[in-house]
Write an enzyme that holds these catalytic residues in place. Structure first.
Site, mmCIF file in Angstrom:
data_model
loop_
_atom_site.group_PDB
_atom_site.id
_atom_site.type_symbol
_atom_site.label_atom_id
_atom_site.label_comp_id
_atom_site.label_asym_id
_atom_site.label_seq_id
_atom_site.Cartn_x
_atom_site.Cartn_y
_atom_site.Cartn_z
ATOM 1 N N GLU A 42 -7.429 8.052 -7.718
ATOM 2 C CA GLU A 42 -7.825 6.799 -7.715
ATOM 3 C C GLU A 42 -7.623 6.284 -6.030
ATOM 4 O OE1 GLU A 42 -6.251 4.007 -10.472
ATOM 5 O OE2 GLU A 42 -5.243 2.822 -8.763
ATOM 6 N N GLY A 47 -4.930 2.109 -12.883
ATOM 7 C CA GLY A 47 -5.506 3.209 -13.544
ATOM 8 C C GLY A 47 -4.463 4.130 -14.209
#
Length: 432
Positions: free
Chosen positions: A247, A345
């Site tokens: 991410e 995330g």
């Protein structure tokens, strides 16, 4: 198509760009490094003058440009932040004026991976304001250090206002932005926001030793931000054929690439390239990102999709948490009775790594907080469940690591107590 002429025709001042916004509307803001300071300052001036009101701003992870402009405490109410991940900016506002600011800042629970769809389908965005890299000779900007949800919001919004900063790196990836897609261009050279690292604690160093020992040659890495992930990366420089699908791209991961530990040759998706959705670091790191063919930027709904993550073998996901209960459930976003950050995330990468052939999901935390007076291993979570016990695999503290997959509740409790600080183990055992 004369892209230079199109560019010149759309070029204007920050104040003229902000004049395009209307009251009682929804505006998406570029996050982190992509906060556009000149445009945000012009927006704040309109709000202060009473010319702009009921402005709903949608974003993840704000930083100082937003804090100094549209997220000033005196503007709350006329500006209504719709924040999907609280940072130090919102926490400072809530500390300064708890009752009022807690009501004025709208926290929107959502996974990072779901934010593009939320902004594309569930909102009617009047505008998107963000920073981009300079235009290339074929008429394309890039989203630089912040593809994330911004690339989706930019194309969903009725008006797209970009701030071109020559210091924003041109980053290869999906969805470059053509000048014909932009409504208004503002030019502003300003230093990119930087995040400096800190010296890891003794506990972080101990955890890093444990976690690094679980990462083999050929692993595909996802690392978060902070002292612990940096300490883990520092121990991986002698590994071979590592991959990166993360991410967040950080200086610690960049160092692994510089040392030759990362080749990405074993990845099934984008072999030869390190994949990420946004980046944070220092000036040297941003310069390294620019025109770097070894990296590839994608929207967050692709990068963080567990199905996409799991296409790669041997994915190792390393994330942090605030609190773990005796069943393994993790609270990674709520502290002392208040929302502290967001789910981000984490769950996506936990699920993606677990589904990866040979993968490992590792959630790490120090065993204690508040100078050792509070246990992070608890009988019951104080906040929401960020990662459910059904999904948790490895938990690591400075006292070791335990794989909870396939263990009964009693076996999990026994393993978690062994990971707690010794001074809290008896109390935890009595809580069963």
């Amino acid at each position: 198509m004369d892209v230079d002429a199109i560019y010149r025709n759309k070029l204007t001042s920050a104040d003229e760009a902000a004049a395009m916004l209307r009251s009682d509307s929804d505006v998406a803001m570029g996050m982190a490094v992509a906060e556009p300071p000149a445009i945000l300052a012009a927006m704040a001036r309109r709000v202060e003058a009473g010319d702009l009101d009921a402005l709903r701003i949608w974003y993840f992870h704000s930083m100082s440009h937003a804090a100094d402009t549209v997220l000033q405490r005196d503007l709350l109410g006329r500006v209504r932040p719709h924040c999907m991940f609280l940072s130090g900016v919102e926490r400072a506002l809530m500390r300064a004026e708890p009752d009022r600011c807690a009501q004025m800042i709208e926290f929107v629970p959502t996974a990072f991976s779901a934010s593009p769809r939320l902004l594309r389908e569930d909102r009617e965005l009047d505008a998107c304001v963000t920073m981009v890299s300079p235009m290339g000779r074929h008429g394309y900007f890039t989203f630089g250090a912040a593809n994330d949800y911004t690339s989706a919001a930019a194309r969903a919004a009725t008006k797209l206002i970009v701030e071109v900063n020559p210091l924003m790196p041109r980053v290869f990836g999906e969805g470059p932005l053509h000048v014909s897609e932009v409504d208004v261009i503002v030019e502003n050279r300003s230093p990119l926001l930087e995040v400096e690292g800190h010296t890891p604690s003794a506990e972080d160093e101990a955890i890093a030793d444990i976690v690094a020992g679980m990462i083999d040659d050929g692993a595909c890495l996802q690392m978060g931000i902070g002292n612990l992930p940096s300490a883990v990366c520092a121990r991986l420089k002698t590994r071979r054929d590592l991959g990166i699908h993360t991410e967040l791209m950080t200086p610690a991961l960049a160092e692994l690439m510089r040392h030759g530990a990362v080749t990405n040759r074993l990845k099934a998706t984008f072999p030869g390239r390190s994949v990420f959705t946004f980046a944070l670091g220092d000036r040297a790191f941003y310069e390294w990102l620019g025109d770097n063919q070894a990296i590839y930027s994608l929207p967050v709904d692709i990068v963080n999709d567990p199905r996409h993550i799991a296409k790669n073998d041997n994915v190792v996901s390393v994330n942090a948490t605030l609190q773990v209960d005796l069943s393994g459930a993790c609270n990674s976003e709520h502290m002392m009775g208040h929302q502290y950050s967001g789910s981000g995330g984490q769950l996506d990468f936990v699920r993606g790594a677990t589904a990866s052939k040979g993968g490992k999901s590792i959630i790490a935390c120090r065993a204690t907080a508040k100078g050792g007076t509070v246990s992070r291993i608890v009988p019951k979570l104080d906040g929401p469940v960020t990662t459910p016990r059904n999904d948790v695999e490895w938990i690591a503290t400075e006292f070791g690591a335990a794989n909870l997959r396939g263990k009964s509740l009693n076996e999990r409790a026994e393993a978690m107590i062994a990971l707690a600080h010794p001074r809290f183990r008896d109390a935890l055992a009595r809580s069963l």
